[in-house]
Design a protein around this motif. Structure first.
Motif, PDB file in Angstrom:
ATOM      1  N   ARG A 283      -1.376   2.606   1.196  1.00  0.00           N
ATOM      2  CA  ARG A 283      -0.983   1.354   0.548  1.00  0.00           C
ATOM      3  C   ARG A 283       0.248   1.568  -0.316  1.00  0.00           C
ATOM      4  O   ARG A 283       0.340   2.546  -1.055  1.00  0.00           O
ATOM      5  N   ARG A 285       2.159  -1.670  -1.585  1.00  0.00           N
ATOM      6  CA  ARG A 285       2.221  -2.898  -2.381  1.00  0.00           C
ATOM      7  C   ARG A 285       3.534  -3.008  -3.156  1.00  0.00           C
ATOM      8  O   ARG A 285       3.566  -3.111  -4.377  1.00  0.00           O
ATOM      9  N   GLU A 291       3.766  -2.425   4.732  1.00  0.00           N
ATOM     10  CA  GLU A 291       2.673  -1.509   4.430  1.00  0.00           C
ATOM     11  C   GLU A 291       2.523  -0.480   5.558  1.00  0.00           C
ATOM     12  O   GLU A 291       2.804  -0.780   6.718  1.00  0.00           O
TER      13      GLU A 291
END
Length: 424
Positions: A283, A285, A291
């Motif tokens: 991940r 973010r 991603e």
């Protein structure tokens, strides 16, 4: 509740990687330093010259021993070494915060054998034009005022971007030595430009600061020191690129690509700059950046914040679930400064919070619509730095059990919670 038909067995396994590590750190380091001694910029140093050595905020294996050996060797050569804080905005960008971080890493005058200076003071080396804007190149004042600077850092894949230079010596010059102002300016360029900015800004530091060389460190899958390389000033750009490729080859990886639920026992700055290594949890973010496709975890929970993080919970926003115990430890000021500096503000967002570890798992299973019929893919790891020990559900164990590197330690009847609902 995890009772009755919803209980499922948990398999405690170990992953055995075959990798080499340096047996005698001081001996290997001294050999590299002896070669570095005869490089051009080292030869120009006079007896009694002051040499500034970078001291960062990362939990590098054998870090104190490495710094102590460097200091001792430089003293034997007749120089006057000292350490200076080079950790960007970590520690709140203050002398007190930096000193606290170094102390937590057991780095102080008594352990390394020389003065250790912490401050927020920087000087502007140059102002370059790039992307239609002027970018000041900041550098720690202690480094500029020294006769020589030896840059010491671990070289490894970064948790926010990828390129020819990620975490390493050039980033230490760009962000670490730039301290809070340098880190803030670097991250203001935006995530898509960070990989290109490192060699651009570090190139100015190499040209205008008294850099005499670097010590590049690469660790293996078990976070043990695998490579120590003394690099002359003029070869740093070339050598670091090669060492990063080796670091990527050696970096730890989970033996599976996907799970319904991954639980991280503890997050923190001593495990990763993002609290949880994004290369391990899959991940990022970061707005505008795709991603990763693997590994993929439908939901991610994190239970604790490490003490060496001193409340800095950067990366908490990478999780979907957390505990009240972790949230109570968060220092919002330190966390927000880190995330505002990087611009990755969602990483400071506090996820859904539960009173206990058990309630967190129950909530995640509810979100997964788990009906007790089996087949759940659950994974527990202590942290994202040490991933050679795992607790997995039957579906994952059945997938891994025949692999040569997998050892079954124990089969448990269900998830091991204590009377207070904490994962044991």
């Amino acid at each position: 509740m995890l009772t009755g038909e919803k209980e499922f067995p948990i398999y405690h396994i170990k992953v055995h990687h075959k990798s080499s590590a340096i047996a005698d750190i001081p001996l290997a380091l001294k050999k590299e330093l002896d070669q570095l001694k005869f490089s051009k910029r080292f030869r120009n140093l006079k007896p009694g010259a002051s040499i500034a050595i970078t001291a960062g905020s990362r939990g590098i294996s054998n870090y104190t021993l490495i710094l102590k050996t460097i200091v001792k060797t430089l003293k034997e050569w007749g120089y006057e070494p000292f350490l200076f804080s080079a950790m960007g905005s970590h520690g709140g960008g203050t002398a007190e915060g930096q000193q606290e971080i170094l102390q937590s890493l057991n780095i102080n005058p008594e352990t390394v054998g020389c003065p250790v200076y912490c401050s927020s003071e920087v000087k502007i080396l140059e102002e370059i034009e790039w992307l239609g804007q002027k970018i000041p190149v900041y550098c720690a004042a202690e480094a500029i005022n020294a006769d020589g600077v030896l840059v010491v850092n671990r070289i490894k894949p970064h948790t926010s971007f990828h390129g020819n230079y990620e975490s390493g010596l050039l980033k230490m010059m760009t962000v670490g030595m730039g301290r809070a102002k340098g880190a803030d300016r670097f991250h203001s360029l935006g995530a898509t430009h960070l990989a290109d900015a490192i060699p651009l800004i570090a190139g100015q530091v190499l040209e205008r600061a008294p850099i005499v060389g670097g010590i590049g460190i690469v660790e293996n899958e078990h976070e043990k020191t695998a490579i120590i390389k003394g690099i002359p000033f003029e070869q740093i750009v070339y050598e670091e690129k090669s060492l990063l490729l080796e670091a990527k080859r050696l970096m730890p990886k989970l033996p599976l690509e996907h799970a319904d639920l991954c639980i991280v026992g503890e997050m923190g700055k001593n495990f990763s700059g993002t609290g949880m290594d994004t290369n391990i949890i899959g991940r990022l973010r970061i707005q505008g950046i795709p991603e990763p496709t693997t590994p993929y975890f439908t939901y991610l929970g994190v239970l604790r914040l490490s003490e060496p993080s001193h409340g800095n919970a950067t990366g908490i926003g990478l999780a979907d679930f957390t505990t009240q115990k972790l949230v109570q430890e968060i220092d919002s000021k330190a966390t927000y400064l880190n995330c505002l500096t990087s611009g990755f503000v969602i990483r400071s967002a506090v996820p859904m919070t539960f009173n206990t570890d058990k309630e967190l798992v129950q909530g995640a299973l509810q979100a997964l619509k788990y009906d007790g019929s089996g087949g759940i893919r659950l994974l527990f790891i202590k942290n994202t730095l040490y991933i050679n020990e795992l607790w997995v559900s039957k579906a994952i164990y059945d997938e891994l059990k025949d692999k040569e590197e997998i050892e079954l330690v124990e089969k448990l009847p269900t998830i091991p919670f204590d009377a207070d609902g904490n994962w044991i």
